[in-house]
Design a protein around this motif. Structure first.
Motif, short mmCIF file in Angstrom:
data_model
loop_
_atom_site.label_atom_id
_atom_site.label_comp_id
_atom_site.label_asym_id
_atom_site.label_seq_id
_atom_site.Cartn_x
_atom_site.Cartn_y
_atom_site.Cartn_z
N ALA A 192 -2.88 21.08 -44.28
CA ALA A 192 -3.11 19.84 -43.79
C ALA A 192 -2.04 19.47 -42.56
O ALA A 192 -1.22 20.12 -42.55
N SER A 193 -2.81 18.44 -41.97
CA SER A 193 -1.92 17.89 -40.67
C SER A 193 -2.23 16.36 -40.52
O SER A 193 -3.20 16.03 -40.78
N ARG A 194 -1.39 15.84 -39.76
CA ARG A 194 -1.52 14.42 -39.56
C ARG A 194 -1.20 14.16 -37.97
O ARG A 194 -0.09 14.69 -37.63
N ASN A 195 -1.74 13.28 -37.42
CA ASN A 195 -1.40 12.41 -36.24
C ASN A 195 -2.17 11.09 -36.12
O ASN A 195 -3.24 11.12 -35.99
N GLN A 196 -1.44 10.02 -36.39
CA GLN A 196 -1.77 8.72 -36.41
C GLN A 196 -2.75 8.23 -37.30
O GLN A 196 -3.44 7.16 -37.30
N SER A 197 -2.97 9.29 -38.39
CA SER A 197 -3.82 8.63 -39.35
C SER A 197 -2.84 9.24 -40.85
O SER A 197 -2.32 10.35 -40.71
N PRO A 198 -2.97 8.38 -41.83
CA PRO A 198 -2.16 8.60 -42.77
C PRO A 198 -2.43 9.99 -43.81
O PRO A 198 -3.58 10.23 -43.87
N LEU A 199 -1.22 10.33 -44.24
CA LEU A 199 -1.61 11.61 -45.18
C LEU A 199 -0.12 11.75 -46.05
O LEU A 199 0.85 11.80 -45.38
N VAL A 200 -0.48 11.84 -47.38
CA VAL A 200 0.71 12.08 -48.06
C VAL A 200 0.62 13.11 -49.00
O VAL A 200 -0.54 13.03 -49.70
N VAL A 201 1.70 13.97 -49.41
CA VAL A 201 1.50 15.04 -50.29
C VAL A 201 2.12 14.57 -51.51
O VAL A 201 3.13 13.82 -51.70
N GLY A 202 1.39 14.97 -52.84
CA GLY A 202 1.67 14.66 -54.03
C GLY A 202 2.32 15.88 -54.92
O GLY A 202 1.66 16.66 -54.78
N MET A 203 3.45 15.98 -55.29
CA MET A 203 4.10 16.96 -55.93
C MET A 203 3.98 16.95 -57.37
O MET A 203 4.71 16.18 -58.08
N GLY A 204 3.09 17.76 -58.03
CA GLY A 204 2.84 17.78 -59.46
C GLY A 204 3.49 19.08 -60.09
O GLY A 204 4.37 19.65 -59.58
N THR A 205 3.21 19.36 -61.27
CA THR A 205 3.91 20.53 -61.96
C THR A 205 2.79 21.57 -61.87
O THR A 205 1.62 21.34 -62.30
N GLU A 206 3.19 22.71 -61.25
CA GLU A 206 2.40 23.72 -60.76
C GLU A 206 0.93 23.33 -60.33
O GLU A 206 -0.29 23.88 -60.50
N GLU A 207 0.95 22.26 -59.44
CA GLU A 207 -0.19 21.58 -58.89
C GLU A 207 0.14 20.88 -57.68
O GLU A 207 1.40 20.26 -58.14
N ASN A 208 -0.35 20.87 -56.68
CA ASN A 208 -0.01 19.79 -55.49
C ASN A 208 -1.51 19.15 -54.91
O ASN A 208 -2.57 19.97 -55.19
N LEU A 209 -1.13 17.97 -54.40
CA LEU A 209 -2.00 17.28 -53.81
C LEU A 209 -1.65 16.75 -52.61
O LEU A 209 -0.73 16.75 -52.08
N VAL A 210 -2.93 16.17 -51.71
CA VAL A 210 -2.50 15.77 -50.56
C VAL A 210 -3.82 14.52 -50.53
O VAL A 210 -4.82 14.76 -50.90
N ALA A 211 -3.57 13.24 -49.95
CA ALA A 211 -4.49 12.65 -49.68
C ALA A 211 -4.12 11.40 -48.82
O ALA A 211 -2.89 11.38 -48.08
N SER A 212 -5.01 10.59 -48.34
CA SER A 212 -4.80 9.56 -47.29
C SER A 212 -3.96 8.56 -48.06
O SER A 212 -3.39 7.69 -47.32
N ASP A 213 -4.09 8.23 -49.38
CA ASP A 213 -3.20 7.17 -49.91
C ASP A 213 -2.71 7.68 -51.36
O ASP A 213 -3.40 8.30 -51.86
N VAL A 214 -1.70 6.84 -51.66
CA VAL A 214 -1.07 7.34 -53.09
C VAL A 214 -2.00 7.15 -54.27
O VAL A 214 -1.76 7.85 -55.17
N PRO A 215 -2.88 6.10 -54.30
CA PRO A 215 -3.75 5.84 -55.73
C PRO A 215 -4.40 7.13 -55.93
O PRO A 215 -4.69 7.44 -56.99
N ALA A 216 -4.77 8.03 -54.73
CA ALA A 216 -5.48 9.15 -55.28
C ALA A 216 -4.55 10.35 -55.89
O ALA A 216 -5.25 11.26 -56.53
N LEU A 217 -3.33 10.12 -56.17
CA LEU A 217 -2.42 11.12 -56.39
C LEU A 217 -1.77 10.72 -57.78
O LEU A 217 -1.31 11.65 -58.56
N LEU A 218 -1.72 9.27 -58.17
CA LEU A 218 -1.16 8.98 -59.16
C LEU A 218 -1.37 9.54 -60.39
O LEU A 218 -0.35 9.33 -61.32
N ASP A 219 -2.54 10.06 -60.84
CA ASP A 219 -2.93 10.50 -62.10
C ASP A 219 -1.88 11.83 -62.34
O ASP A 219 -1.84 12.31 -63.60
#
Ligand code: M6R
Length: 595
Positions: free
Chosen positions: A167-194
């Motif tokens: 993944a990569s970003r420039n001027q558009s938001p991107l946030v990585v969520g660190m889980g247990t034996e799984e990782n996510l990336v999304a434009s915004d936090v609500p997509a990661l919170l589960d």
């Protein structure tokens, strides 16, 4: 605009992606699509419409995937223009949020090299460019690709032969969520919170390689870096409807809490910004839409409490204006912190040599990197496209800031500051009282407003911008034409539009304009327009109006907070009666990341 999400781990990627995409639909919702790696093949489904319209029977059993919800910029909403996009062989898939400014040139170059395109979008060039550079190392191919892109992007790339997401970003938001034996990336936090509340916000130029148990980041120079891990305090429930029919209604009702949170710890000392470091003789507030209206109210607040002259600019105009020969302290207000116009204006203010402050609701959003100082509103997640609690908390920050500046400049005595702070303390309760009894508002919305084709909102002084905001909200979610006016201006033209079919919502509080406002309302009454008064218990006002909504007693300087809640509810219930798509109004998106 657009929401992107990527998942890699041990669970069924499809379920996680769909949930995440639904939480991101506020960013755009004219098409949706997913791609999942299933035994070295990539399966995909994408089409025009919402996430719920995807046809997902059968396949999709893998545990790596990417998803996208779209707000169209290049290419109309259609199945072909929906993401993900693939290379010519179907080996790799990408999702993109942003605009690739040089896509025409890149597309020509790629077509010359033999690539075949299937859409009219700018995004598709990314898939073919990665294909062009790919020779077994996906990270390397994406790195070379992004070095060719001009414009804004947040991208996630997957390949059928790779157990990784890039993944990569420039001027558009991107946030990585660190889980247990799984990782996510999304434009915004609500997509990661589960899955996790531990996140890393990527910076412009970052490229990240994500596997189920590792996150490896390189910055724009190719150096390996780490980004601070932040713990998100709000929960999935905070970002869900909690029994309300729409997010907007939930968020309107969350305002007492949001005000409380925005005041917390700030009433004794508001020291997030050391304003004394700056020579603040003028303030310029720059923003868009509802945030612009908050800025307009802020002008009245700051001028009356701190005595500092304030100017206002729409962010979309600021960059193209000739800079005056002064260097005002320039304040950028943006709930999302991702509005392209506002970010562009913040860059321009810096270029002009102004000191800058950003007021935003979103931690580490792009705006925060373009300004010298940041103050966060504490509204919590706002999902409805219509800005409600974020507007209110922007006002709270402006009150706090004005008190601080007033004290520093010696314009405000400590006792007076304490009186103002007390008024702020009372606000959550006053809003709650208002929200406990909305029957009158519901009734007027159904009987009067929902049947109108044109509606005027009028106010004076500090409530003039509130009238503008009331009109914007109604247009935005009820699709009824509405105009906000300073009440004294109607006679200079718009009177010609007043008829028995044109309701006028008149805001009237007992400030210095009170007598004049009653006069203006009388003039409107004489044109027989249905008049809806909004103000405190007031016999004079009630005599002139056909309908009346009362707000709790409050000093005029703080009345915008209460009046605005009434106008939010007018918009909500009017839209509700008309069966509108309240949380996702047509043609709009929550954050406007294109100019
Ligand atoms: O995220 P921002 O505050 O910068 O957004 C600015 C406008 O796009 C936004 O306020 C818009 O006007 C609202 N959706 C209106 O409710």
């Amino acid at each position: 605009m657009c929401g992107i999400v990527g998942y890699i781990g041990n669970s069924r990627a499809l379920d996680i992606l769909l949930k995440g995409m639904k939480r991101l639909e506020y960013r755009g919702y004219d098409s949706a699509g997913i791609a999942v790696r299933n035994h070295d093949e990539i399966e995909t489904e994408k089409r025009k419409g919402r996430v719920d319209d995807l046809e997902l029977d059968g396949l999709f059993d893998g545990n790596i995937g990417i998803g996208h919800t779209r707000w169209a910029t290049h290419g109309k909403p259609s199945d072909e223009n929906s993401h993900p996009f693939f290379d010519c062989t179907g080996s790799l898939a990408i999702v993109h949020n942003g605009i690739i400014d040089n896509f025409v040139t890149l597309k020509e170059e790629l077509e010359m090299a033999g690539h075949t395109f299937t859409s009219q979008t700018d995004s598709e060039v990314i898939a073919h460019m990665v294909e062009e550079y790919y020779s077994g190392d996906l990270l390397d191919a994406v790195t070379k690709t992004v070095s060719r892109l001009k414009g804004s992007y947040a991208i996630v790339v997957m390949h059928r032969d790779h157990q990784e997401l890039i993944a990569s970003r420039n001027q558009s938001p991107l946030v990585v969520g660190m889980g247990t034996e799984e990782n996510l990336v999304a434009s915004d936090v609500p997509a990661l919170l589960d899955h996790t509340n531990e996140v890393k916000y990527l910076m412009d130029g970052d490229i990240v390689r994500i596997t189920p148990d590792a996150v490896f980041i390189r910055d724009a120079t190719g150096r390996e870096v780490d980004r601070e891990t932040k713990v998100i305090k709000w929960t999935v429930e905070d970002a869900e409807k909690g029994g309300f029919e729409h997010f907007m209604l939930k968020e309107i009702h969350e305002q007492p809490k949001a005000i409380h949170e925005s005041l917390l710890g700030r009433l004794v000392e508001f020291d997030e910004v050391d304003f004394a470091r700056y020579d603040i003789r003028h303030i310029n507030i720059v923003s868009c839409g509802t945030s612009y209206h908050a800025g307009l109210v802020g002008k009245y607040i700051i001028e009356s409490i701190a005595g500092i002259p304030c100017m206002l600019d729409l962010a979309s105009e600021y960059r193209y204006s000739s800079p005056p020969d002064i260097y005002p302290f320039t304040v950028f207000i943006s709930q999302s912190g991702e509005t392209a116009d506002t970010i562009g204006a913040a860059k321009e203010a810096r270029r002009r040599g102004c000191k800058t402050l950003g007021i935003t609701n979103v931690l580490d959003s792009s705006l925060t990197r373009e300004v010298d100082e940041v103050i966060y509103t504490q509204a919590g997640p706002e999902i409805g496209v219509a800005a409600t609690k974020t507007f209110t908390t922007q006002l709270i920050v402006l009150y706090l800031m004005a008190i601080e500046l007033g004290l520093q400049r010696g314009k405000l005595l400590i006792e007076q500051a304490e009186t103002y702070r007390n008024e702020l303390r009372k606000l959550p309760r006053r809003v709650e009282v208002l929200l406990n009894d909305t029957e009158e508002i519901q009734d007027i919305s159904k009987r009067v407003l929902a049947n109108a084709e044109d509606i005027f909102f009028v106010g004076r002084n500090i409530n003039y911008p509130v009238a503008l905001e009331g009109a914007l909200k109604l247009k935005e979610i009820a699709y009824i034409h509405a105009a906000g006016y300073p009440a004294g201006e109607l006679k200079h033209g718009p009177f010609a539009l007043l008829t028995r079919e044109t309701p006028v919502v008149a805001i009237c509080v007992k400030d210095s304009t009170y007598e004049k406002m009653l006069g203006n309302i009388g003039e409107i009454a004489a044109r027989e327009s249905p008049l809806i008064g909004v103000g405190q218990e007031d016999h004079e006002l009630e005599k002139l109006c056909d309908e009346m909504v009362h707000i709790p007693d409050i000093p005029p300087l703080f009345s915008p907070v209460l009046i605005n809640v009434v106008l939010q509810l007018f918009a909500y219930y009017t839209a509700y009666n008309l069966g509108r798509s309240i949380d996702k109004p047509r043609n709009l998106a929550k954050s406007v990341t294109v100019e």
